[in-house]
Motif scaffolding. Structure first.
Motif, mmCIF file in Angstrom:
data_model
loop_
_atom_site.group_PDB
_atom_site.id
_atom_site.type_symbol
_atom_site.label_atom_id
_atom_site.label_comp_id
_atom_site.label_asym_id
_atom_site.label_seq_id
_atom_site.Cartn_x
_atom_site.Cartn_y
_atom_site.Cartn_z
ATOM 1 N N LEU A 42 0.859 -1.191 0.000
ATOM 2 C CA LEU A 42 0.000 0.000 0.000
ATOM 3 C C LEU A 42 0.892 1.238 0.000
ATOM 4 O O LEU A 42 1.825 1.342 0.802
ATOM 5 C CB LEU A 42 -0.911 0.010 1.232
ATOM 6 N N ILE A 43 0.590 2.173 -0.879
ATOM 7 C CA ILE A 43 1.425 3.370 -1.012
ATOM 8 C C ILE A 43 0.762 4.542 -0.277
ATOM 9 O O ILE A 43 -0.369 4.914 -0.596
ATOM 10 C CB ILE A 43 1.602 3.745 -2.511
ATOM 11 N N VAL B 97 7.631 -0.621 8.642
ATOM 12 C CA VAL B 97 6.987 -1.483 7.658
ATOM 13 C C VAL B 97 6.169 -2.542 8.390
ATOM 14 O O VAL B 97 6.654 -3.168 9.336
ATOM 15 C CB VAL B 97 8.029 -2.147 6.725
ATOM 16 N N TYR B 98 4.932 -2.680 7.959
ATOM 17 C CA TYR B 98 4.038 -3.675 8.543
ATOM 18 C C TYR B 98 3.669 -4.717 7.496
ATOM 19 O O TYR B 98 3.424 -4.373 6.334
ATOM 20 C CB TYR B 98 2.728 -3.006 9.027
ATOM 21 N N VAL B 99 3.622 -5.977 7.912
ATOM 22 C CA VAL B 99 3.020 -7.021 7.083
ATOM 23 C C VAL B 99 1.699 -7.347 7.748
ATOM 24 O O VAL B 99 1.675 -7.781 8.906
ATOM 25 C CB VAL B 99 3.920 -8.271 6.975
ATOM 26 N N ASN B 100 0.615 -7.064 7.027
ATOM 27 C CA ASN B 100 -0.726 -7.158 7.601
ATOM 28 C C ASN B 100 -0.748 -6.305 8.877
ATOM 29 O O ASN B 100 -0.548 -5.108 8.774
ATOM 30 C CB ASN B 100 -1.131 -8.615 7.805
ATOM 31 N N ALA C 20 9.010 -13.273 5.698
ATOM 32 C CA ALA C 20 8.439 -13.901 4.499
ATOM 33 C C ALA C 20 7.091 -13.271 4.140
ATOM 34 O O ALA C 20 6.301 -12.931 5.023
ATOM 35 C CB ALA C 20 8.268 -15.397 4.736
ATOM 36 N N VAL C 21 6.857 -13.090 2.854
ATOM 37 C CA VAL C 21 5.554 -12.614 2.367
ATOM 38 C C VAL C 21 5.106 -13.487 1.203
ATOM 39 O O VAL C 21 5.933 -14.078 0.509
ATOM 40 C CB VAL C 21 5.597 -11.130 1.918
ATOM 41 N N ALA C 22 3.795 -13.536 1.006
ATOM 42 C CA ALA C 22 3.246 -14.335 -0.095
ATOM 43 C C ALA C 22 1.999 -13.638 -0.619
ATOM 44 O O ALA C 22 1.590 -12.597 -0.092
ATOM 45 C CB ALA C 22 2.914 -15.730 0.409
ATOM 46 N N GLY C 23 1.406 -14.221 -1.648
ATOM 47 C CA GLY C 23 0.169 -13.675 -2.201
ATOM 48 C C GLY C 23 -0.861 -13.551 -1.096
ATOM 49 O O GLY C 23 -0.942 -14.410 -0.212
ATOM 50 N N GLY C 24 -1.617 -12.463 -1.076
ATOM 51 C CA GLY C 24 -2.607 -12.264 -0.019
ATOM 52 C C GLY C 24 -2.074 -11.424 1.122
ATOM 53 O O GLY C 24 -2.843 -10.892 1.913
ATOM 54 N N ASP C 25 -0.732 -11.283 1.233
ATOM 55 C CA ASP C 25 -0.177 -10.419 2.278
ATOM 56 C C ASP C 25 -0.185 -8.968 1.814
ATOM 57 O O ASP C 25 0.044 -8.665 0.645
ATOM 58 C CB ASP C 25 1.270 -10.820 2.604
ATOM 59 N N THR C 26 -0.457 -8.080 2.777
ATOM 60 C CA THR C 26 -0.443 -6.650 2.492
ATOM 61 C C THR C 26 0.687 -6.006 3.287
ATOM 62 O O THR C 26 0.778 -6.172 4.504
ATOM 63 C CB THR C 26 -1.780 -6.009 2.905
ATOM 64 N N PRO D 68 2.781 3.656 15.871
ATOM 65 C CA PRO D 68 2.638 3.329 14.445
ATOM 66 C C PRO D 68 1.325 2.581 14.163
ATOM 67 O O PRO D 68 0.698 2.806 13.125
ATOM 68 C CB PRO D 68 3.846 2.449 14.139
ATOM 69 N N GLU D 69 0.895 1.728 15.090
ATOM 70 C CA GLU D 69 -0.375 0.996 14.881
ATOM 71 C C GLU D 69 -1.538 1.975 14.734
ATOM 72 O O GLU D 69 -2.481 1.730 13.993
ATOM 73 C CB GLU D 69 -0.725 0.069 16.050
ATOM 74 N N ASP D 70 -1.478 3.083 15.486
ATOM 75 C CA ASP D 70 -2.558 4.070 15.396
ATOM 76 C C ASP D 70 -2.526 4.789 14.047
ATOM 77 O O ASP D 70 -3.574 5.135 13.494
ATOM 78 C CB ASP D 70 -2.456 5.074 16.541
ATOM 79 N N LEU D 71 -1.319 5.014 13.536
ATOM 80 C CA LEU D 71 -1.220 5.640 12.208
ATOM 81 C C LEU D 71 -1.659 4.674 11.104
ATOM 82 O O LEU D 71 -2.249 5.088 10.113
ATOM 83 C CB LEU D 71 0.206 6.124 11.952
ATOM 84 N N LEU D 72 -1.375 3.389 11.328
ATOM 85 C CA LEU D 72 -1.857 2.373 10.388
ATOM 86 C C LEU D 72 -3.388 2.379 10.383
ATOM 87 O O LEU D 72 -4.023 2.344 9.326
ATOM 88 C CB LEU D 72 -1.309 1.001 10.812
ATOM 89 N N PHE D 73 -3.982 2.497 11.572
ATOM 90 C CA PHE D 73 -5.438 2.597 11.697
ATOM 91 C C PHE D 73 -5.940 3.846 10.961
ATOM 92 O O PHE D 73 -6.925 3.794 10.211
ATOM 93 C CB PHE D 73 -5.811 2.649 13.184
ATOM 94 N N ALA D 74 -5.248 4.981 11.146
ATOM 95 C CA ALA D 74 -5.658 6.229 10.495
ATOM 96 C C ALA D 74 -5.593 6.098 8.974
ATOM 97 O O ALA D 74 -6.490 6.550 8.256
ATOM 98 C CB ALA D 74 -4.775 7.386 10.964
#
Ligand SMILES: [Zn+2]
Lengths: 92, 141
Positions: free
Chosen positions: A5-6, A58-61, A74-80, B61-67
């Motif tokens: 997501l950008i 950086v967050y994965v899901n 690790a990431v795969a299809g379906g991961d955001t 950061p979790e709160d910004l992810l929520f935003a």
């Protein structure tokens, strides 16, 4: 393929897209694929030494990769993958 | 330039006054058209700083992810961050700069003796070495 997501202010460097599907088995590979496809994103995310900038998380899901395997997560299809800024401050 | 609409502005001022004498923080959602940003929704968020919140704030950061997710859900964009300076002017401090992110507008609300006094918007650079003042329009201006 995982999806990245950008954040809005960076879409100008990603052909105005709000998300990009990228190849890659790890977060590091996915981010490398993103910045190869959209080179102008690179300086926003990485220092000249190639490290993630201090204000980039950086967050994965729902998980912060710092608490997973960092760029080897690790990431795969379906991961955001989400790019989330690190923000704080004070009066002094 | 950035304009804050009446409804989000009152959310921001109320949040800043309610958390006084501590610092508050939150996210601003809305639309960007070139250099013109319009704030349509303000989300008060927790000050997660563990220590003297009179002089520091920290966003989770979790709160910004929520935003960010709220913005996408509502067809809006995350365009900025707001926080307050209790009994100090609305400058962008060294700590603000060192913990900023160049992608967003940073609105600082000066709260003097519990009441809104003035506000400024700032655009920090990529190296976190300086912040330019951004033209700000709000209902109390
Ligand atoms: Zn501040």
């Amino acid at each position: 393929m995982p999806k990245i997501l950008i954040p809005t202010p960076l879409r100008q460097f990603a052909d105005k897209k709000d998300s990009v599907d990228v190849a890659g088995a790890t977060v590091g590979e996915a981010l490398a694929a993103l910045t190869t496809a959209h080179p102008d994103l690179k300086k926003n995310l990485f220092t000249d030494e190639g490290k993630l900038r201090s204000f980039v998380n950086v967050y994965v899901n729902d998980e912060d990769i710092r608490f997973l395997e960092k760029d080897k997560t690790a990431v795969a299809g379906g991961d955001t993958i989400s790019i989330v800024p690190s923000i704080a401050g004070g009066v002094w | 330039m950035i304009t804050v609409e009446t409804q989000p502005w009152s959310v921001m001022v109320d949040h800043a006054q309610a958390t006084y004498p501590n610092e508050c923080c939150g996210a601003m959602l809305g639309a960007i058209d070139g250099d013109v940003k319009t704030v349509r929704l303000a989300l008060p968020l927790d000050n997660a700083y563990e220590g003297a919140q009179r002089e520091r704030y920290e966003l989770r950061p979790e709160d910004l992810l929520f935003a960010e997710r709220e913005a996408r859900k509502n067809g809006m964009d995350l365009i900025g961050i707001f926080h307050s300076h209790p009994d100090c002017d609305a400058y962008f401090s060294k700590t603000d700069l060192e913990n900023s992110c160049p992608w967003y507008s940073f609105i600082v609300l000066s709260i003097q003796q519990g009441k809104f006094h003035h506000a400024n918007s700032w655009l920090p650079n990529m190296e976190q070495t300086e912040a330019a003042k951004e033209e700000l329009t709000h209902p109390n201006a």
